[in-house]
Scaffold this motif. Structure first.
Motif, PDB file in Angstrom:
ATOM      1  N   PHE A   1      -4.747  -0.760   1.431  1.00 24.67           N
ATOM      2  CA  PHE A   1      -4.183   0.584   1.297  1.00 24.67           C
ATOM      3  C   PHE A   1      -3.212   0.917   2.430  1.00 24.67           C
ATOM      4  CE2 PHE A   1      -8.721   1.650  -0.327  1.00 24.67           C
ATOM      5  CZ  PHE A   1      -8.455   1.091  -1.561  1.00 24.67           C
ATOM      6  N   THR A   2      -2.961   0.001   3.353  1.00 20.44           N
ATOM      7  CA  THR A   2      -2.335   0.370   4.625  1.00 20.44           C
ATOM      8  C   THR A   2      -0.943  -0.225   4.846  1.00 20.44           C
ATOM      9  OG1 THR A   2      -3.320  -1.484   5.866  1.00 20.44           O
ATOM     10  CG2 THR A   2      -4.611   0.557   5.702  1.00 20.44           C
TER      11      THR A   2
ATOM     12  N   TYR B   1      -4.049   8.146  -2.289  1.00 21.08           N
ATOM     13  CA  TYR B   1      -4.031   8.032  -3.748  1.00 21.08           C
ATOM     14  C   TYR B   1      -4.776   6.768  -4.169  1.00 21.08           C
ATOM     15  CZ  TYR B   1       0.050  11.280  -4.150  1.00 21.08           C
ATOM     16  OH  TYR B   1       0.907  12.349  -4.129  1.00 21.08           O
ATOM     17  N   LEU B   2      -4.358   5.636  -3.599  1.00 19.38           N
ATOM     18  CA  LEU B   2      -4.974   4.369  -3.966  1.00 19.38           C
ATOM     19  C   LEU B   2      -6.457   4.355  -3.620  1.00 19.38           C
ATOM     20  CD1 LEU B   2      -2.336   1.651  -2.926  1.00 19.38           C
ATOM     21  CD2 LEU B   2      -2.854   2.521  -5.215  1.00 19.38           C
ATOM     22  N   ALA B   3      -6.796   4.902  -2.462  1.00 17.03           N
ATOM     23  CA  ALA B   3      -8.204   4.932  -2.055  1.00 17.03           C
ATOM     24  C   ALA B   3      -9.042   5.676  -3.090  1.00 17.03           C
ATOM     25  CB  ALA B   3      -8.346   5.582  -0.686  1.00 17.03           C
TER      26      ALA B   3
ATOM     27  N   GLY C   1       0.790  -1.224   0.000  1.00 18.89           N
ATOM     28  CA  GLY C   1       0.000   0.000   0.000  1.00 18.89           C
ATOM     29  C   GLY C   1       0.822   1.274   0.000  1.00 18.89           C
ATOM     30  N   LEU C   2       1.846   1.342   0.840  1.00 25.07           N
ATOM     31  CA  LEU C   2       2.696   2.529   0.956  1.00 25.07           C
ATOM     32  C   LEU C   2       3.822   2.235   1.925  1.00 25.07           C
ATOM     33  CD1 LEU C   2       0.925   5.288   3.143  1.00 25.07           C
ATOM     34  CD2 LEU C   2       0.419   2.851   3.274  1.00 25.07           C
ATOM     35  N   GLY C   3       4.816   3.133   1.951  1.00 25.15           N
ATOM     36  CA  GLY C   3       5.878   3.041   2.936  1.00 25.15           C
ATOM     37  C   GLY C   3       7.155   2.443   2.405  1.00 25.15           C
TER      38      GLY C   3
ATOM     39  N   LEU D   1     -20.097  10.336   3.474  1.00 28.93           N
ATOM     40  CA  LEU D   1     -18.919  10.266   4.344  1.00 28.93           C
ATOM     41  C   LEU D   1     -18.767   8.873   4.951  1.00 28.93           C
ATOM     42  CD1 LEU D   1     -18.964  13.714   6.192  1.00 28.93           C
ATOM     43  CD2 LEU D   1     -17.379  12.939   4.414  1.00 28.93           C
ATOM     44  N   GLY D   2     -19.873   8.263   5.344  1.00 22.11           N
ATOM     45  CA  GLY D   2     -19.786   6.914   5.904  1.00 22.11           C
ATOM     46  C   GLY D   2     -19.164   5.939   4.924  1.00 22.11           C
ATOM     47  N   PHE D   3     -19.543   6.046   3.655  1.00 22.58           N
ATOM     48  CA  PHE D   3     -18.947   5.183   2.641  1.00 22.58           C
ATOM     49  C   PHE D   3     -17.459   5.484   2.484  1.00 22.58           C
ATOM     50  CE2 PHE D   3     -17.438   4.891  -1.744  1.00 22.58           C
ATOM     51  CZ  PHE D   3     -17.527   3.514  -1.940  1.00 22.58           C
ATOM     52  N   LEU D   4     -17.098   6.760   2.403  1.00 25.39           N
ATOM     53  CA  LEU D   4     -15.686   7.121   2.207  1.00 25.39           C
ATOM     54  C   LEU D   4     -14.831   6.706   3.402  1.00 25.39           C
ATOM     55  CD1 LEU D   4     -15.996  10.652   0.544  1.00 25.39           C
ATOM     56  CD2 LEU D   4     -15.307   8.499  -0.548  1.00 25.39           C
ATOM     57  N   PHE D   5     -15.328   6.904   4.622  1.00 30.55           N
ATOM     58  CA  PHE D   5     -14.551   6.523   5.807  1.00 30.55           C
ATOM     59  C   PHE D   5     -14.253   5.017   5.807  1.00 30.55           C
ATOM     60  CE2 PHE D   5     -16.701  10.174   8.377  1.00 30.55           C
ATOM     61  CZ  PHE D   5     -15.859  11.096   7.774  1.00 30.55           C
ATOM     62  N   ALA D   6     -15.239   4.211   5.411  1.00 30.17           N
ATOM     63  CA  ALA D   6     -15.024   2.768   5.378  1.00 30.17           C
ATOM     64  C   ALA D   6     -14.100   2.374   4.227  1.00 30.17           C
ATOM     65  CB  ALA D   6     -16.363   2.041   5.249  1.00 30.17           C
ATOM     66  N   HIS D   7     -14.251   3.044   3.099  1.00 33.33           N
ATOM     67  CA  HIS D   7     -13.470   2.696   1.904  1.00 33.33           C
ATOM     68  C   HIS D   7     -12.002   3.073   2.033  1.00 33.33           C
ATOM     69  CE1 HIS D   7     -12.300   2.439  -2.326  1.00 33.33           C
ATOM     70  NE2 HIS D   7     -11.812   3.664  -2.197  1.00 33.33           N
ATOM     71  N   GLN D   8     -11.709   4.242   2.576  1.00 33.74           N
ATOM     72  CA  GLN D   8     -10.363   4.798   2.473  1.00 33.74           C
ATOM     73  C   GLN D   8      -9.334   4.125   3.364  1.00 33.74           C
ATOM     74  OE1 GLN D   8     -11.378   8.564   5.444  1.00 33.74           O
ATOM     75  NE2 GLN D   8     -10.422   8.991   3.516  1.00 33.74           N
ATOM     76  N   THR D   9      -9.762   3.278   4.276  1.00 30.87           N
ATOM     77  CA  THR D   9      -8.826   2.621   5.194  1.00 30.87           C
ATOM     78  C   THR D   9      -8.851   1.106   5.041  1.00 30.87           C
ATOM     79  OG1 THR D   9     -10.486   2.682   6.962  1.00 30.87           O
ATOM     80  CG2 THR D   9      -8.915   4.512   6.856  1.00 30.87           C
TER      81      THR D   9
END
Length: 292
Positions: free
Chosen positions: A235-236, A137-139, A11-13, A223-231
């Protein structure tokens, strides 16, 4: 000085090896680190037994280092350093012991959010105390083209101390002072990175409270959808700290969270600097009732 870059996760790092931050760095080394940072979002440098002055000097290679805006949590001798600890100087539970326990991007509740953050571990519990990061970015790129087109022009409200349940351990007078000094801010839902040109999601469950122009039910759904999707886990990157680890991350394209998985009877002590970014967002016009 040669710089070795080793990717840490899908995902990153990435880990940077062969760099000693107790001494000034030459321009070529700084340039190599910056390129790796822009590519990977999060960088790890291990075994950095350095003084606060070295920490601040390293941070300044990447931009101006600002005095931490929440004045009650500053290092007493170095206002550039945010003291993150679960115990105060007398061994009592510290007000910052639960800081960062929700996904966020540093200082997005200001009109000049932090470009980057540089966090050094001084003490860590025997078990836990991890920090986890998510690539925004990936999210963004994993959303459907139709949904990306819908959210691209949207703006959202970012508010300091929006999680009221987290305030019970804090000095309420200090909270009022800090909220007064940091009014609600409107930020883009999708932020274009000023150096890479890539788009990234720029909302977080810690401070994003509504989408401008949508009613409450619509805003909560998006926002509920985005909060669940982005993490999502793909992606982590989850970092397990060791003393003298340094992590630096790009707040313009990543989220992070301090994982609530440690025993507060054991000390967790971190020093963090904030690299000042370019202006982004604007103060919410409360009279126009822009918020959802």
């Amino acid at each position: 000085m040669p710089v070795d870059v080793h990717q840490l996760s899908y995902g990153l790092g990435a880990e940077i090896r062969g760099v000693d931050l107790s001494r000034p760095l030459d321009p070529d080394t700084v340039g190599a680190i910056r390129r790796a940072w822009l590519e990977h979002g999060v960088l790890l440098l291990r075994d950095q037994d350095i003084a606060p002055e070295d920490h601040i000097r390293f941070s300044r290679y990447f931009g101006p280092v600002e005095d931490y805006p929440l004045v009650h949590y500053r290092h007493p001798e170095h206002p550039e350093i945010f003291l993150l600890s679960n115990r105060d100087g007398e061994g009592r539970p510290a007000q910052t012991r639960n800081a960062g326990r929700h996904w966020h991007s540093d200082l997005s509740f200001t009109a000049r959010p932090a470009l980057g953050s540089v966090l050094r571990c001084l003490k860590i519990p025997d078990i836990g105390g991890d920090t986890i990061f998510a690539n925004q970015y990936l999210a963004y790129e994993m959303l459907s083209p139709a949904f990306r087109a819908f959210i691209d022009p949207l703006e959202a409200v970012h508010e300091l101390f929006s999680k009221t349940r987290d305030l019970k351990n804090l000095d309420q007078g200090q909270v009022r002072d800090m909220k007064k000094a940091n009014p609600r801010i409107v930020q883009p839902v999708v932020r274009v990175h000023p150096e890479t040109g890539r788009k990234a999601l720029y909302v977080s469950i810690a401070v994003t409270t509504g989408i401008v122009g949508l009613d409450e039910e619509e805003s909560d759904a998006v926002l509920g959808f985005l909060f669940a999707h982005q993490t999502q886990v793909q992606f982590t990157y989850r970092h397990r700290w060791r003393p003298n680890d340094i992590l630096m991350w790009d707040n313009r394209c990543t989220l992070h969270m301090a994982v609530p998985d440690n025993d507060h009877r054991q000390v967790r002590l971190m020093h963090r600097t904030s690299i000042s970014g370019t202006p982004c967002g604007r103060v919410l016009d409360e009279d126009r009732q822009e918020a959802a």
